[in-house]
Each structure stands twice: as structure tokens, then as C-alpha cells.
Design a protein around this motif. Structure first.
Motif, mmCIF file in Angstrom:
data_model
loop_
_atom_site.group_PDB
_atom_site.id
_atom_site.type_symbol
_atom_site.label_atom_id
_atom_site.label_comp_id
_atom_site.label_asym_id
_atom_site.label_seq_id
_atom_site.Cartn_x
_atom_site.Cartn_y
_atom_site.Cartn_z
ATOM 1 N N PHE A 198 0.826 -1.198 0.000
ATOM 2 C CA PHE A 198 0.000 0.000 0.000
ATOM 3 C C PHE A 198 0.869 1.260 0.000
ATOM 4 C CE2 PHE A 198 -2.334 3.370 2.248
ATOM 5 C CZ PHE A 198 -3.437 3.480 1.419
ATOM 6 N N ALA A 199 1.960 1.226 0.770
ATOM 7 C CA ALA A 199 2.855 2.385 0.832
ATOM 8 C C ALA A 199 3.563 2.630 -0.495
ATOM 9 C CB ALA A 199 3.885 2.186 1.944
ATOM 10 N N MET A 200 3.616 1.588 -1.340
ATOM 11 C CA MET A 200 4.356 1.670 -2.600
ATOM 12 C C MET A 200 3.447 1.661 -3.825
ATOM 13 S SD MET A 200 7.563 1.757 -1.679
ATOM 14 C CE MET A 200 8.348 1.387 -3.241
ATOM 15 N N THR A 201 2.158 1.848 -3.652
ATOM 16 C CA THR A 201 1.230 1.659 -4.770
ATOM 17 C C THR A 201 1.482 2.592 -5.947
ATOM 18 O OG1 THR A 201 -0.365 3.062 -3.578
ATOM 19 C CG2 THR A 201 -0.676 0.679 -3.458
ATOM 20 N N GLN A 202 2.081 3.750 -5.732
ATOM 21 C CA GLN A 202 2.339 4.632 -6.870
ATOM 22 C C GLN A 202 3.478 4.126 -7.744
ATOM 23 O OE1 GLN A 202 3.859 7.828 -3.880
ATOM 24 N NE2 GLN A 202 4.419 8.520 -5.920
ATOM 25 N N TYR A 203 4.220 3.121 -7.246
ATOM 26 C CA TYR A 203 5.321 2.547 -8.021
ATOM 27 C C TYR A 203 5.146 1.058 -8.305
ATOM 28 C CZ TYR A 203 7.719 6.897 -6.915
ATOM 29 O OH TYR A 203 8.048 8.224 -6.798
ATOM 30 N N VAL A 204 4.387 0.357 -7.457
ATOM 31 C CA VAL A 204 4.232 -1.091 -7.606
ATOM 32 C C VAL A 204 2.771 -1.394 -7.886
ATOM 33 C CG1 VAL A 204 4.587 -3.345 -6.531
ATOM 34 C CG2 VAL A 204 6.118 -1.432 -5.960
ATOM 35 N N PRO A 205 2.414 -1.702 -9.136
ATOM 36 C CA PRO A 205 1.022 -2.009 -9.456
ATOM 37 C C PRO A 205 0.558 -3.259 -8.707
ATOM 38 C CG PRO A 205 2.305 -1.602 -11.454
ATOM 39 C CD PRO A 205 3.282 -1.722 -10.328
ATOM 40 N N PRO A 206 -0.677 -3.273 -8.236
ATOM 41 C CA PRO A 206 -1.197 -4.464 -7.559
ATOM 42 C C PRO A 206 -1.033 -5.707 -8.424
ATOM 43 C CG PRO A 206 -2.719 -2.639 -7.306
ATOM 44 C CD PRO A 206 -1.674 -2.190 -8.295
ATOM 45 N N GLN A 207 -0.547 -6.768 -7.834
ATOM 46 C CA GLN A 207 -0.332 -8.067 -8.468
ATOM 47 C C GLN A 207 0.791 -8.066 -9.502
ATOM 48 O OE1 GLN A 207 -4.204 -9.440 -9.866
ATOM 49 N NE2 GLN A 207 -4.571 -10.434 -7.900
ATOM 50 N N ALA A 208 1.519 -6.966 -9.664
ATOM 51 C CA ALA A 208 2.651 -6.966 -10.599
ATOM 52 C C ALA A 208 3.870 -7.501 -9.862
ATOM 53 C CB ALA A 208 2.910 -5.568 -11.135
ATOM 54 N N VAL A 209 3.901 -8.815 -9.729
ATOM 55 C CA VAL A 209 4.945 -9.493 -8.987
ATOM 56 C C VAL A 209 5.688 -10.421 -9.940
ATOM 57 C CG1 VAL A 209 5.431 -11.042 -7.044
ATOM 58 C CG2 VAL A 209 3.572 -9.379 -6.883
ATOM 59 N N PRO A 210 7.020 -10.338 -10.010
ATOM 60 C CA PRO A 210 7.875 -9.516 -9.158
ATOM 61 C C PRO A 210 7.987 -8.073 -9.643
ATOM 62 C CG PRO A 210 9.236 -10.767 -10.667
ATOM 63 C CD PRO A 210 7.818 -11.215 -10.901
ATOM 64 N N THR A 211 8.245 -7.191 -8.711
ATOM 65 C CA THR A 211 8.679 -5.832 -8.993
ATOM 66 C C THR A 211 9.843 -5.539 -8.055
ATOM 67 O OG1 THR A 211 6.544 -4.983 -9.758
ATOM 68 C CG2 THR A 211 8.071 -3.387 -8.847
ATOM 69 N N THR A 212 10.874 -4.890 -8.571
ATOM 70 C CA THR A 212 12.042 -4.547 -7.766
ATOM 71 C C THR A 212 12.239 -3.042 -7.804
ATOM 72 O OG1 THR A 212 13.067 -6.674 -8.292
ATOM 73 C CG2 THR A 212 14.504 -4.968 -7.394
ATOM 74 N N VAL A 213 12.404 -2.438 -6.632
ATOM 75 C CA VAL A 213 12.523 -0.990 -6.495
ATOM 76 C C VAL A 213 13.841 -0.668 -5.801
ATOM 77 C CG1 VAL A 213 11.516 1.080 -5.455
ATOM 78 C CG2 VAL A 213 10.023 -0.719 -6.360
ATOM 79 N N VAL A 214 14.562 0.314 -6.328
ATOM 80 C CA VAL A 214 15.796 0.795 -5.704
ATOM 81 C C VAL A 214 15.526 2.168 -5.107
ATOM 82 C CG1 VAL A 214 18.228 1.394 -6.042
ATOM 83 C CG2 VAL A 214 17.222 -0.486 -7.357
ATOM 84 N N LEU A 215 15.774 2.304 -3.802
ATOM 85 C CA LEU A 215 15.604 3.577 -3.110
ATOM 86 C C LEU A 215 16.959 4.256 -2.951
ATOM 87 C CD1 LEU A 215 13.215 2.501 -0.200
ATOM 88 C CD2 LEU A 215 12.608 3.222 -2.517
ATOM 89 N N ASP A 216 16.983 5.561 -3.147
ATOM 90 C CA ASP A 216 18.235 6.294 -2.978
ATOM 91 C C ASP A 216 18.539 6.517 -1.498
ATOM 92 O OD1 ASP A 216 16.692 8.473 -2.122
ATOM 93 O OD2 ASP A 216 16.947 9.605 -3.981
#
Length: 206
Positions: free
Chosen positions: A159-177
Motif C-alpha cells: 500500500f505504501a508503494m502503490t504509486q510505483y508497484v502495481p497491484p499483483q505486478a509481482v515480481p517488482t524490484t525498487v531501488v531507493l536512494d
């Protein structure tokens, strides 16, 4: 602080990296398929209860990144992790679950990158969206995963990442600065050299 979905910063796409991804992802997946039959399904997703991403890469310039990611959630061992504590360190979040074929295909590469960058202070966390602890632990043993995962069956991290991780779009990998902002994202199978370059850029402060 959540940024309204409609005000999401526009991604900068790296066409060179995406071109390399198209060529190499199939090779990486075919190599894994010999060891894990489920990996053969990774390019489709139809009827497998997940959305197969195309491996698309989005990079966000430092000037266009949103607010730092903010959440607090439990790992499978019961430890509570607050994203505020990541300030000053690059962090990689990988959304996964055990029966997801592309998650299985990329698992060993993620572990290898964790080992490569851990001495640079880069933190890796899995975000498991579906599995009970025993299932997640069996996956980690099978693929030699040594970094921890959030038990996100309640969807708190997602939920905290919904603007970057679409629901059910697994896998998704995010790099934070180092400020905890999203620097880049891969939807679908994370090709090793591509993710390596994205992490290296974040470590270098790009």
C-alpha cells in the motif's frame, strides 16, 4: 508521506538498458528453466494468478523523485523495520512470493547482488505478498536467500508503494536512494546486469 497517484514523477527510461534487457532476460530465464520447471511460465502469467511484467525499467532523475517512502512493518522473524531508518543507505525492495515463476528465476541473481553490495551498506529486503512463514522459509533455503523479507500478506508495504508497484505486478524490484526516495524500478523479471547498474548508480548518488 504518500504522493497522490496522479502526481507521480515522470520516469526517465533508459533505452539502452531496456534493449539489453530484452536480449538477456530470455537467456537468463531459459538457463533457470532447466533447473526449475516453474520458471518456464515466467513469460506468460496467464492463468497463473500473477501479472507477468515485461521487465520494463523506469529511472527517476534526482530532481523529479517524490517524497521518501514511509512505512513500518514486520519481517517474518517478528522484527519491526521502519523505512525512516534507511536514511543514508541505498535500499532494494523486491516484491515476491514463492510460487511466482519469475520470482524463482531471479532469486539467485538477487542474492548475488546482495552479496556484492552489502559491504557498501546497500540493504536488501524481500516483500512477500502471499506466503506464510514456512513457505517463504522453504523458498529462501532452496535459493540460498540470506537477506530478510517482510511478511506483507496484510498489504502494508504494498500500500505504501502503490504509486510505483502495481497491484499483483509481482515480481517488482525498487531501488531507493540514500534519502529513501524511489530512484528506479523494474516491473517483471529483474535482469542481473540491469539491476546491478541501477544499484551502482544509486550508490554513486545518481
Amino acid at each position: 508521506m504518500k504522493v497522490p497517484f496522479g502526481s507521480r514523477p515522470a520516469p526517465h527510461r533508459s533505452t539502452a538498458r531496456i534493449g539489453a534487457l530484452v536480449l538477456t532476460a530470455a537467456l537468463a530465464l531459459s538457463g533457470c528453466a532447466a533447473n526449475d520447471p516453474l520458471a518456464q511460465q515466467a513469460g506468460a502469467g496467464g492463468g497463473q494468478n500473477y501479472v507477468a511484467g515485461d521487465g520494463s525499467v523506469s529511472e527517476y532523475g534526482a530532481e523529479s523523485r517524490g517524497e521518501p517512502v514511509r512505512f513500518s512493518s514486520e519481517l517474518y522473524d517478528g522484527s519491526v523495520v521502519n523505512s525512516r531508518d534507511w536514511t543514508g543507505q541505498v535500499t532494494v525492495l523486491n516484491f515476491w512470493y514463492a510460487a511466482c515463476p519469475p520470482c524463482r528465476a531471479e532469486a539467485e541473481d538477487l542474492q548475488a547482488l546482495y552479496e556484492k553490495y552489502k559491504d557498501d551498506g546497500v540493504m536488501f529486503y524481500g516483500v512477500n505478498v502471499r506466503d506464510p512463514e514456512a513457505t517463504a522459509a522453504a523458498f529462501e533455503r532452496n535459493f540460498g536467500i540470506t537477506y530478510p523479507s517482510f511478511d506483507d500478506r496484510d498489504g502494508e508495504v504494498l500500500f505504501a508503494m502503490t504509486q510505483y508497484v502495481p497491484p499483483q505486478a509481482v515480481p517488482t524490484t525498487v531501488v531507493l536512494d540514500q534519502q529513501g526516495r524511489v530512484a528506479s524500478r523494474i516491473i517483471g523479471l529483474a535482469e542481473k546486469s540491469t539491476l546491478d547498474a541501477l544499484i551502482a548508480d544509486a550508490v554513486a548518488g545518481k
